[in-house]
Structure formats: C-alpha cells, structure tokens
Design an enzyme around this catalytic site. Structure first.
Site, PDB file in Angstrom:
ATOM      1  N   LYS A  53     -53.675 -16.148 -17.656  1.00  0.00           N
ATOM      2  CA  LYS A  53     -52.348 -16.770 -17.620  1.00  0.00           C
ATOM      3  C   LYS A  53     -52.342 -18.120 -18.306  1.00  0.00           C
ATOM      4  O   LYS A  53     -51.337 -18.508 -18.898  1.00  0.00           O
ATOM      5  CB  LYS A  53     -51.846 -16.882 -16.181  1.00  0.00           C
ATOM      6  CG  LYS A  53     -51.471 -15.533 -15.599  1.00  0.00           C
ATOM      7  CD  LYS A  53     -50.456 -15.632 -14.492  1.00  0.00           C
ATOM      8  CE  LYS A  53     -50.080 -14.265 -13.983  1.00  0.00           C
ATOM      9  NZ  LYS A  53     -49.329 -14.289 -12.728  1.00  0.00           N
ATOM     10  N   LYS A  93     -53.649  -3.392 -18.956  1.00  0.00           N
ATOM     11  CA  LYS A  93     -53.038  -2.878 -17.731  1.00  0.00           C
ATOM     12  C   LYS A  93     -51.516  -3.011 -17.831  1.00  0.00           C
ATOM     13  O   LYS A  93     -50.998  -3.907 -18.503  1.00  0.00           O
ATOM     14  CB  LYS A  93     -53.589  -3.602 -16.502  1.00  0.00           C
ATOM     15  CG  LYS A  93     -53.116  -5.020 -16.351  1.00  0.00           C
ATOM     16  CD  LYS A  93     -53.421  -5.577 -14.964  1.00  0.00           C
ATOM     17  CE  LYS A  93     -52.726  -6.931 -14.868  1.00  0.00           C
ATOM     18  NZ  LYS A  93     -52.791  -7.614 -13.627  1.00  0.00           N
ATOM     19  N   LYS A 125     -45.308  -6.305 -16.659  1.00  0.00           N
ATOM     20  CA  LYS A 125     -43.963  -6.605 -17.153  1.00  0.00           C
ATOM     21  C   LYS A 125     -44.041  -7.483 -18.389  1.00  0.00           C
ATOM     22  O   LYS A 125     -43.375  -7.247 -19.386  1.00  0.00           O
ATOM     23  CB  LYS A 125     -43.177  -7.311 -16.045  1.00  0.00           C
ATOM     24  CG  LYS A 125     -41.811  -7.789 -16.509  1.00  0.00           C
ATOM     25  CD  LYS A 125     -40.694  -7.191 -15.708  1.00  0.00           C
ATOM     26  CE  LYS A 125     -39.406  -7.106 -16.486  1.00  0.00           C
ATOM     27  NZ  LYS A 125     -38.522  -8.240 -16.355  1.00  0.00           N
TER      28      LYS A 125
HETATM   29  P1  AMP Z   1     -47.567  -8.422  -9.230  1.00  0.00           P
HETATM   30  O1  AMP Z   1     -46.437  -7.764  -9.924  1.00  0.00           O
HETATM   31  O2  AMP Z   1     -48.554  -9.026 -10.161  1.00  0.00           O
HETATM   32  O3  AMP Z   1     -47.120  -9.313  -8.120  1.00  0.00           O
HETATM   33  O4  AMP Z   1     -48.378  -7.259  -8.531  1.00  0.00           O
HETATM   34  C1  AMP Z   1     -47.950  -6.643  -7.350  1.00  0.00           C
HETATM   35  C2  AMP Z   1     -48.932  -5.585  -6.924  1.00  0.00           C
HETATM   36  O5  AMP Z   1     -48.991  -4.539  -7.904  1.00  0.00           O
HETATM   37  C3  AMP Z   1     -50.367  -6.072  -6.753  1.00  0.00           C
HETATM   38  O6  AMP Z   1     -50.930  -5.460  -5.615  1.00  0.00           O
HETATM   39  C4  AMP Z   1     -51.059  -5.615  -7.996  1.00  0.00           C
HETATM   40  O7  AMP Z   1     -52.432  -5.372  -7.774  1.00  0.00           O
HETATM   41  C5  AMP Z   1     -50.328  -4.320  -8.310  1.00  0.00           C
HETATM   42  N1  AMP Z   1     -50.340  -4.046  -9.743  1.00  0.00           N
HETATM   43  C6  AMP Z   1     -49.731  -4.758 -10.723  1.00  0.00           C
HETATM   44  N2  AMP Z   1     -49.946  -4.217 -11.931  1.00  0.00           N
HETATM   45  C7  AMP Z   1     -50.722  -3.120 -11.734  1.00  0.00           C
HETATM   46  C8  AMP Z   1     -51.285  -2.117 -12.596  1.00  0.00           C
HETATM   47  N3  AMP Z   1     -51.088  -2.119 -13.911  1.00  0.00           N
HETATM   48  N4  AMP Z   1     -52.039  -1.143 -12.024  1.00  0.00           N
HETATM   49  C9  AMP Z   1     -52.229  -1.111 -10.693  1.00  0.00           C
HETATM   50  N5  AMP Z   1     -51.725  -2.024  -9.837  1.00  0.00           N
HETATM   51  C10 AMP Z   1     -50.982  -3.013 -10.318  1.00  0.00           C
END
Ligand code: AMP
Ligand code: TRP
Length: 328
Positions: free
Chosen positions: A113, A193, A196
């Site tokens: 980041k 991965k 967004k």
């Molecule tokens: P975030 O949107 O970063 O707050 O992520 C929310 C949840 O989604 C967290 O538990 C992340 O580990 C999971 N997550 C986000 N992106 C991925 C991805 N590409 N694959 C698997 N899990 C994800």
C-alpha cells in the site's frame, strides 16, 4: 457451554467482489451458529488511504448491506460499524505502546500500500494492524475468519496480545485465523489477487451478462494452451472459484475431466458462471431491498453498536486497571 466469540472485519471499499465473498463472507455466514459472531465494517481502516469524505457514508452502507444480503443474519450475528464504538481507537493507542515498530514495517500489505499510494504514506497505514488487533482484542475474540492476505495481520495481533499480557497481566486471549476453502482468489487476469483497487474483480453487484463476459476472459492453468492439453485444477483460478460455488458433483467432474482434457476451459467457465450467477442474483436482489428501505439496515447497525459498546466498555475497564490508567 457458551460459544467462543468470533470477530471479523471488512473495509467499506465501495463495492465487494467475489474474492471477498469466497475468501471471507461465505465463511462468516457458515460460522454464525457455531460461534458468537461479531462482524464489523471497518471505516477507520478505510481512512488510511486517500478518500472522499462525502462518499464514506454510502460506502459503509453498501458494505453492511452486502453482508446482510450475503446471508449474515442479524438475529444470529452482530453487525456494526467500527467508528460507532470509540473504544477501538482508544485501545489501538494503548496497544501501539507494546507493538514493535520493526514488525509493522515488514508487513506485505504495508509495503504494497505504501508503494501504491507513494504520495500519502501516513502513520495510519503503518499502524493499521494495531487497530486491527484492537478490533479483535476489544471483544476478546478467539477466532478470526479471514482470507490468506490477513494471516500476517493475525500473527501480529497474537504477538500484541502476548506482549500486552506479559507486560500488564493476562487480559487477552490469543486469537487464531480461520481460513476458507478458497483463501486466495486471483483476479480474472490471473496476475494478482482479486481486489477492487486493481480493477480485476467480479463485483457482487455485477449483472449476469457482465459476470459471464468476465468469466470468459478469466485466466486458467497457464500450462493448458491447446484444448487437447490436460489441465491442472490445483493451479487454476477458475477451479478455485468452483470450489466455493459449485456442487460436489460438479467439482469432482471438473477436477477429473480437466486433468484428462475431457472438458475444455470454455465449458468449465460456463459451468462456473451457471453456479455463480444465481448466487450473485440473490445477493443483488436482497441488497436492493435495503437500498429501498435503508431504515431497516440502520436499525441493525444501531443495535449492533449498542451491543458492542457494552462489551467494549467492560474490556476497557479491565485494560485501564491493568495499565494503571485509573486507580482501582
Ligand atoms: P478487504 O476488502 O481488504 O477488507 O477484505 C475483506 C476480507 O476479504 C478479508 O478477510 C480478506 O482476507 C478477504 N479477501 C479480500 N480479497 C481477497 C481475495 N482476492 N481472495 C480471498 N480473500 C480475499
Ligand atoms: N484488515 C482487514 C482486511 O483488509 C479488515 C479488518 C479490520 C479485519 N479489522 C479486522 C479483519 C479484524 C479481521 C479482524 O481484510
């Protein structure tokens, strides 16, 4: 026996994608009966990267609506907004005083980041995992369902709990991560991965035609070049998504027929789309219901906040006593 407490959080990024669903939310839904579940929309975390203040309320609403639309049931789980419970910030400060700086600087997410937002590397981006530890420890949660990208952060939370306890006495249990069947979903391009910010995702709000079109372009096992080449589902992101969405029978078939080239990638992706589209349709329809009646969602969040403040207040009493902030 009282149920063990579980907490997880999701950032209000404006829209959730299939990676969030398969890596986290699907698991959150499954765990609702087994644990006492607290699910948070972590708006304070979302402040660590540049954002438009006027857009934040809608982002928080959208994330919360998506959780409920995905099957989190407010009668069985608590859903709340992080900033509605001021103790998160208060505990984060106290925990920051037992957190080794070097460990924060080494974390992958911080490095990524700060590279991505070179011009605005703020202290919050570095101390992000301390706030995350506060989210968890404030409720003495023992279990934290997350995707693979959060495992490092969970390790830091454990370390922070250990250091706090060693310094001030046993207040916090050490939380453990709980991964799903699909802890790492790659983007449709297969390069990174799904996220967004990278624009490589299938969003939970995407319409069927868009979902099908995106899946058609999805990267598969790179070693499978021609239709007649056998593939390896273990390294195929399309198979990863099948694992979270398809029936056991389809999974077994795809696994078998991919390895013998009996099924081609195009047909395999069609099967995946057939499994994904109805799931997303159901989520979208339910989320639209909250858009029409926002008061229903606000009520859930306000009950959630009240419940969490009560628990948080009790923990902070203990923390203040342990740290000498208040005479007992
Ligand atoms: P975030 O949107 O970063 O707050 O992520 C929310 C949840 O989604 C967290 O538990 C992340 O580990 C999971 N997550 C986000 N992106 C991925 C991805 N590409 N694959 C698997 N899990 C994800
Ligand atoms: N950092 C997590 C993510 O980006 C979100 C999060 C914040 C979280 N606080 C948490 C996850 C507490 C689990 C527990 O996905």
């Amino acid at each position: 026996m009282p149920k063990a407490r579980l907490l997880s959080g999701i950032q209000p990024t404006g829209g959730l994608h299939v990676g969030n669903y398969l890596g986290a939310i699907q698991n959150w839904v499954r765990l609702q009966d087994e644990y006492e579940c607290l699910y948070s929309v972590v708006d304070l975390h979302a402040m660590t990267i540049p954002y438009e203040p006027g857009e934040m309320p809608a982002r928080v609403f959208e994330a919360a609506a998506m959780l409920l639309a995905s099957g989190i049931d407010p009668a069985r789980a608590t859903v709340f907004v992080q900033s509605d419970v001021p103790e998160h910030s208060e505990l984060a400060w106290i925990l920051s005083c037992v957190t080794p700086l070097g460990e924060l600087e080494r974390l992958t997410q911080f490095k990524e980041k700060s590279e991505e937002h070179k011009k605005s590397v703020n202290l919050g981006l570095l101390s992000y995992p301390v706030l995350q530890a506060a989210d968890i420890l404030l409720y003495k949660a023992e279990v934290v369902p997350v995707g693979e990208d959060q495992v490092q952060h969970l390790e830091i939370s454990r370390e922070i709990a250990r250091r706090f306890n060693a310094r001030f006495g046993p207040v916090f249990p050490e939380p453990r991560a709980l991964l799903t069947r699909t802890p790492r979903v790659m983007g449709v391009d297969g390069q990174a991965k799904m996220s967004k910010s990278k624009g490589n995702g299938i969003m939970l709000r995407d319409e069927p035609a868009k979902v099908r079109a995106l899946l058609k372009t999805a990267a598969t096992d790179p070693a499978r070049v021609r239709r007649q080449d056998p593939g390896n589902p273990d390294v195929c992101n399309v198979y990863t998504m099948h694992k979270g969405l398809s029936t056991e029978a389809t999974l077994a078939r795809v696994d078998r027929e991919c390895r013998t080239a009996a099924i081609g990638c195009i047909e395999c992706k069609t099967l995946l789309a057939d499994a994904m589209v109805p799931v997303l349709d159901a989520i979208r329809t339910k989320a639209d219901g909250y858009d029409r009646e926002p008061a229903r969602l606000r009520e859930v969040l306000s009950r959630g906040a009240a419940h969490c403040r009560e628990i948080a207040g009790r923990t902070m009493d203990e923390v203040r006593r342990a740290t000498g902030l208040r005479r007992s």
